[in-house]
Motif scaffolding. Structure first.
Motif, short mmCIF file in Angstrom:
data_model
loop_
_atom_site.label_atom_id
_atom_site.label_comp_id
_atom_site.label_asym_id
_atom_site.label_seq_id
_atom_site.Cartn_x
_atom_site.Cartn_y
_atom_site.Cartn_z
N ARG A 85 33.55 49.71 30.86
CA ARG A 85 33.32 48.20 30.96
C ARG A 85 32.67 47.41 32.30
N ILE A 86 33.20 48.08 33.26
CA ILE A 86 32.63 47.35 34.47
C ILE A 86 31.16 47.76 34.66
N LEU A 87 30.83 48.78 34.49
CA LEU A 87 29.25 49.36 34.57
C LEU A 87 28.43 48.70 33.54
N SER A 88 28.71 48.61 32.39
CA SER A 88 28.10 47.97 31.40
C SER A 88 27.97 46.39 31.57
N GLY A 89 28.94 45.86 31.96
CA GLY A 89 29.15 44.50 32.45
C GLY A 89 28.14 44.11 33.61
N ALA A 90 28.17 45.08 34.54
CA ALA A 90 27.18 44.84 35.80
C ALA A 90 25.98 45.07 35.36
N SER A 117 21.39 37.82 42.44
CA SER A 117 23.01 38.24 42.51
C SER A 117 23.69 37.86 43.84
N SER A 118 24.94 37.29 44.08
CA SER A 118 25.44 37.30 45.29
C SER A 118 27.12 37.92 44.95
N GLY A 119 28.24 37.09 45.43
CA GLY A 119 29.44 37.58 45.22
C GLY A 119 29.98 38.23 46.60
N ASN A 120 31.15 38.99 46.49
CA ASN A 120 31.79 39.26 47.94
C ASN A 120 32.81 40.53 47.55
N TRP A 121 33.03 41.29 48.35
CA TRP A 121 34.20 42.54 48.12
C TRP A 121 35.30 41.90 47.96
N PRO A 122 35.95 40.97 48.53
CA PRO A 122 37.33 40.53 48.19
C PRO A 122 37.56 40.25 46.77
N SER A 123 36.55 39.53 46.19
CA SER A 123 36.50 39.07 44.80
C SER A 123 36.24 40.09 43.94
N ALA A 124 35.34 41.03 44.31
CA ALA A 124 35.12 42.44 43.57
C ALA A 124 36.53 43.13 43.38
N LEU A 125 37.32 43.21 44.59
CA LEU A 125 38.35 43.89 44.33
C LEU A 125 39.35 43.32 43.32
N ALA A 126 39.50 42.03 43.41
CA ALA A 126 40.45 41.14 42.28
C ALA A 126 39.88 41.55 41.05
N LEU A 127 38.48 41.55 40.65
CA LEU A 127 37.93 41.94 39.70
C LEU A 127 38.36 43.26 39.03
N LEU A 146 28.87 44.24 40.20
CA LEU A 146 28.11 45.36 40.76
C LEU A 146 29.04 45.88 41.90
N ARG A 147 29.71 45.12 42.62
CA ARG A 147 30.52 45.73 43.65
C ARG A 147 31.62 46.23 43.14
N ALA A 148 32.06 46.06 42.06
CA ALA A 148 33.17 46.52 41.47
C ALA A 148 33.01 47.96 40.92
N VAL A 149 31.65 48.53 40.54
CA VAL A 149 31.26 49.44 40.02
C VAL A 149 31.76 50.73 40.70
N MET A 195 34.22 51.20 42.87
CA MET A 195 35.75 51.00 42.86
C MET A 195 36.11 51.58 41.35
N ALA A 196 35.52 51.21 40.39
CA ALA A 196 35.76 51.88 39.07
C ALA A 196 35.68 53.38 39.01
N ALA A 197 34.44 53.67 39.71
CA ALA A 197 34.10 55.26 39.85
C ALA A 197 35.03 56.02 40.45
N ALA A 198 35.81 55.33 41.62
CA ALA A 198 36.64 56.06 42.29
C ALA A 198 37.95 56.35 41.51
N LEU A 199 38.23 55.39 40.70
CA LEU A 199 39.46 55.23 39.57
C LEU A 199 39.05 56.40 38.68
#
Length: 299
Positions: free
Chosen positions: A55-60, A75-85, A190-193, A195-199
Motif C-alpha cells: 500500500r505504501i509503495l504503490s501510494g508513493a 515532493s517535500s515532507g519530513n521523517w517524523p511525519s513519515a513515521l506517523a504515516l 516516499l520516506r515511509a517506504v 519503514m514498510a520494507a523493514a516491517l
C-alpha cells in the motif's frame, strides 16, 4: 484512510458541481481503504505486513507520478511525519485482521478527531458548553462500542485501530497549513517506504501472498490513498472549513454500507448507537468550533 486536515490548495476555485463530484469521489476513496484492507485480509492470503508495504509503495509511486506531472511542484515532507504515516498504515492493517469494516472505520475516525480536538484543548482552546457536551457524547459512544459483551469488537484489534487513528491525527496536525499538501504527502509516502520494507523483513516468517491480495493492496495504495488524497486537496479549493470537516463524517457510514454489501457484515444495535453518539458528538464540536472562527476560514 484519509488525511483529515482541511488545508486548502491556494488559488483553486471550483464550481459547486465540481466540488461536490470531487468530494464524493474522495470520500468513497477514503472509505475504500477500509473496505480493501478488510477484504484482502479476510478473503485472500496476504498478510498485514505485506499489505502495508504494498500500500505504501504503490501510494508513493502513484503520488510521485502525479507530482511529476505538476511543473514546479517537487515532493517535500519530513521523517517524523513519515513515521506517523507508517504507524497509521501498519496499525490499520493489523487491526483489520479482526475488526469488521464499519467498526474499524468508526474507531479510526473517532481516534483521529479525538487526537486533533485534544491537541487544541491542550494548546489552550476553550470548549463551550455545546462543544463539551458533544465531546462527552462522542466518548460515551466509544465506551458503548467497546464495552464487554457478545457484540463487542476484539480488544487487540480495537487498540491497534485507536493507535492508528492517533498516528493519523498526529500526521494531520503536523501537515496542517502546508502550502503544498499533496507534495508533502508524496514526500512522506516516499520516506515511509523503507519503514514498510523493514516491517516486511521482520515479518518474513509469517509472510504470505496471492494475486488477489496483491492487487487489493496496490489499488488501496495507488487509487484509494494516492489519488484519493489528490482529489481531496482539489475539492478543498471549493469547500469552507466547516463543510470540509463535516463531510468527512460520511466516511465511516460509506465504509459500513460497503461492508454490508461487499462483505456481508452485520450492523448491530450497539454499533448503530455508538455511531450516532460518536459522529453526532464530533459534528457538534466541529460546528461550534468553526462557527466561532468564521465558516470560511481554514482549520
Amino acid at each position: 484512510m484519509t488525511e483529515l486536515s482541511c488545508s486548502k490548495s491556494p488559488s483553486m476555485v471550483l464550481s459547486r458541481a465540481m466540488t461536490f463530484f470531487l468530494t464524493m469521489l474522495a470520500m468513497i476513496a477514503f472509505a475504500g481503504n477500509s473496505l480493501l484492507c478488510r477484504l484482502a485480509l479476510k478473503q485472500t492470503a496476504i498478510d498485514p505486513a505485506s499489505f502495508t508495504s504494498l500500500r505504501i509503495l504503490s501510494g508513493a509511486l502513484a503520488l510521485r507520478l502525479i507530482m511529476g506531472l505538476r511543473a514546479g511542484s517537487p515532493s517535500s515532507g519530513n521523517w517524523p511525519s513519515a513515521l506517523a504515516l507508517f504507524a497509521y498504515a501498519a496499525g490499520f492493517s493489523y487491526a483489520y485482521v479482526s475488526l469488521p469494516t464499519a467498526t474499524g472505520a468508526l474507531l479510526l475516525f473517532g481516534a483521529v478527531q479525538a487526537t486533533m480536538i485534544g491537541y487544541g484543548v491542550c494548546r489552550g482552546e476553550r470548549l463551550g458548553m455545546l462543544q463539551s457536551a458533544g465531546l462527552l457524547c462522542a466518548f460515551g459512544g466509544l465506551a458503548i462500542l467497546l464495552l464487554p459483551g457478545l457484540s463487542a469488537p476484539p480488544l487487540a484489534g480495537s487498540a491497534l485501530m485507536v493507535v492508528a487513528g492517533v498516528a493519523w491525527g498526529v500526521y494531520s496536525l503536523r501537515g496542517k497549513g502546508a502550502e503544498d499538501p499533496a507534495g508533502v504527502t508524496a514526500g512522506n509516502f516516499l520516506r515511509a517506504v523503507p519503514m514498510a520494507a523493514a516491517l516486511s523483513a521482520i515479518g518474513i516468517p509469517w509472510a504470505s501472498m496471492d494475486s488477489s491480495g496483491f492487487w487489493y493492496a496496490v489499488v488501496s495504495g495507488a487509487l484509494a490513498s494516492g489519488c484519493g488524497y489528490v482529489l481531496w486537496y482539489m475539492a478543498l479549493g471549493g469547500l469552507k472549513a466547516t463543510s470540509a470537516a463535516i463531510v468527512q463524517l460520511s466516511v465511516p457510514v460509506i465504509a459500513a454500507v460497503g461492508g454490508i454489501v461487499l462483505l456481508g457484515e452485520a450492523i448491530t444495535v450497539r454499533l448503530m448507537i455508538a455511531s450516532t453518539a460518536i459522529l453526532g458528538g464530533i459534528a457538534l464540536v466541529i460546528v461550534e468550533r468553526q462557527g466561532g472562527k468564521g465558516g470560511g476560514t481554514d482549520q
